[in-house]
Design an enzyme around this catalytic site. Structure first.
Site, PDB file in Angstrom:
ATOM      1  CB  CYS A 153      -1.031   0.135   0.711  1.00 17.61           C
ATOM      2  SG  CYS A 153      -2.558   0.927   1.083  1.00 17.61           S
ATOM      3  CG  HIS A 155      -3.158  -4.343   2.774  1.00 14.83           C
ATOM      4  ND1 HIS A 155      -2.422  -3.778   3.464  1.00 14.83           N
ATOM      5  CD2 HIS A 155      -3.685  -2.435   2.072  1.00 14.83           C
ATOM      6  CE1 HIS A 155      -2.192  -2.478   4.113  1.00 14.83           C
ATOM      7  NE2 HIS A 155      -2.909  -1.927   3.072  1.00 14.83           N
ATOM      8  CD  GLU A 171      -1.159  -7.632   4.663  1.00 15.48           C
ATOM      9  OE1 GLU A 171      -2.000  -6.136   4.966  1.00 15.48           O
ATOM     10  OE2 GLU A 171      -0.864  -7.546   3.806  1.00 15.48           O
TER      11      GLU A 171
END
Length: 428
Positions: A137, A259, A261
């Site tokens: 990001c 993202h 994750e």
């Protein structure tokens, strides 16, 4: 075993990944934090996260965090535009529009200059020393800016205003923060393609649905990078440096706008796709390999000779010369041009070392061996600046009608380029 001896041994075993914290307010006090998903993945793949607190003055103390085996930069506020905007007319947004953006994205538009300084210095340190770097990001935006790229100050408004693509994409949904997804097209023969290959349609559908928590993004991608994914509106959603990507050899320089994750199924810790954690896995692999290289070099194995202080200083000067030359050639400078003496050290080194192998010669060229021609290149840059001044002078004398026609011509050319790019992406 003594505690100090145990600590020293562990420092040789466990690679260190620096992560800069983000600041928030809790009970009227500032609190630094890092998302736990990042920490879990780094630890799970065999590295140790070292949190760099976002506090005043830390940017001057980064040497204290050595050894650095990897850097992971993630979420945070907007980057100060002064780091990537050179012209007063850089932004296509009016002051009224900018105020509306500040109201809509209050938490993101509160610029944190200390965090900017810390992260840009870390990014440039990674680039100079080939330390593995993963930007998520904001971290991808920091990487692009550090290499001379630019950003949209508000993706949705600027892309809509330029009219370069008819496909609107919502990049931020506060009402469905973690659940919001939008499609991205993955480019073949890139790391993202290899990580998500099993989830992509074998018939040629190269789309994934990714999360999105940002209102800014890459506008002009720095020249050293290659895109890996695009949103339907044309925004770059992932990029990497192919010359600095080989995790097994400790090489990893990459930025992802989304993202991975946090791409988890609703109410579960299960990832949306099996490839989601791969970025962290390959990054950690590169970190571990990089640490081994550093330990072999700095650990003085088998009685290898150590550099005295004078020789070490000369080595640093030469490395800096190569780094300056590489940045000079691969990106549009966002700071004052380097002085010629700073480049001459690298040129003299190359002139005096004629017994280099072909592999060594190739590697030196990758890290700035073009310093031999640095003076002439600086002259060309200055010439380009003079031409730009002449062009501005000519346009200043043109009528409004003439300027309008000229602008219309370039808008048409931009549209044609966009259509050609869409066709190429659709065929890939």
């Amino acid at each position: 075993m003594a505690a100090s001896s145990l600590t020293n041994n562990l420092s040789m075993v466990l690679p260190r990944v620096l992560i800069v914290s983000r600041r928030t307010v809790r009970k009227n006090k500032f609190v630094d934090f890092v998302g736990e998903y990042h920490l879990d993945l780094i630890v799970g793949y065999g590295a140790v996260p070292v949190i760099v607190p976002r506090v005043a003055g830390i940017h001057t103390l980064l040497d204290s965090f050595e050894p650095i085996h990897g850097v992971l930069l993630c979420e945070g506020e907007d980057i100060d535009p002064s780091h990537y905007s050179l012209e007063p007319e850089f932004s296509s947004l009016s002051e009224e529009e900018l105020n509306e953006i500040r109201t809509m994205h209050t938490s993101d538009t509160a610029i944190d200059r200390e965090k900017d300084s810390i992260e840009l210095r870390l990014a440039r340190r990674c680039l100079e020393r080939n330390i593995p770097y993963l930007g998520i990001c904001r971290g991808s935006q920091v990487l692009n800016v550090a290499c001379g790229g630019t950003l949209y100050q508000d993706v949705e408004r600027e892309l809509a205003k330029h009219g370069t693509n008819n496909s609107f994409v919502q990049h931020m949904d506060y009402e469905n923060y973690d659940g919001h997804r939008h499609p991205v097209t993955i480019l073949r023969d890139t790391p993202l393609h290899s990580w998500f290959k099993d989830s992509l349609d074998e018939q040629g559908n190269m789309e994934l649905m990714v999360n999105s928590y940002h209102h800014q993004g890459v506008k002009r991608l720095a020249e050293r990078f290659v895109p890996m994914a695009f949103a339907p509106d044309g925004l770059v959603e992932g990029f990497y440096d192919p010359d600095a990507y080989n995790p097994d050899e400790g090489k990893f320089i990459m930025g992802l706008q989304f993202h991975p994750e946090r791409m988890r199924k609703n109410g579960s810790e299960e990832f949306d796709y099996p490839g989601c954690p791969s970025a962290y896995q390959e990054f950690a692999k590169a970190v571990i390999a990089y640490q081994k290289k550093v330990n072999n070099t700095m650990g003085n194995p088998r009685g290898a000779p150590k550099l005295d202080q004078e020789m070490e200083e000369k080595r640093r000067i030469i490395v800096r010369s190569f780094s300056l030359a590489k940045n000079l050639y691969e990106s549009r400078p966002t700071s004052p041009l380097p002085k010629e003496p700073e480049l001459e050290a690298g040129a003299e080194f190359l002139e005096s070392n004629t017994a280099l192998s072909l592999q060594q010669e190739k590697r030196l060229k990758q890290v700035g061996a073009t310093v031999r021609n640095a003076s002439s290149y600086l002259q060309r840059l200055r010439m380009n600046e003079e031409r730009e001044m002449v062009a501005r002078g000519i346009m200043g004398k043109m009528s409004a009608e003439q300027l309008s026609e000229l602008l219309s011509f370039y808008h048409i050319m931009g549209k044609i380029c966009s259509e050609a790019l869409d066709k190429k992406l659709g065929a890939s």
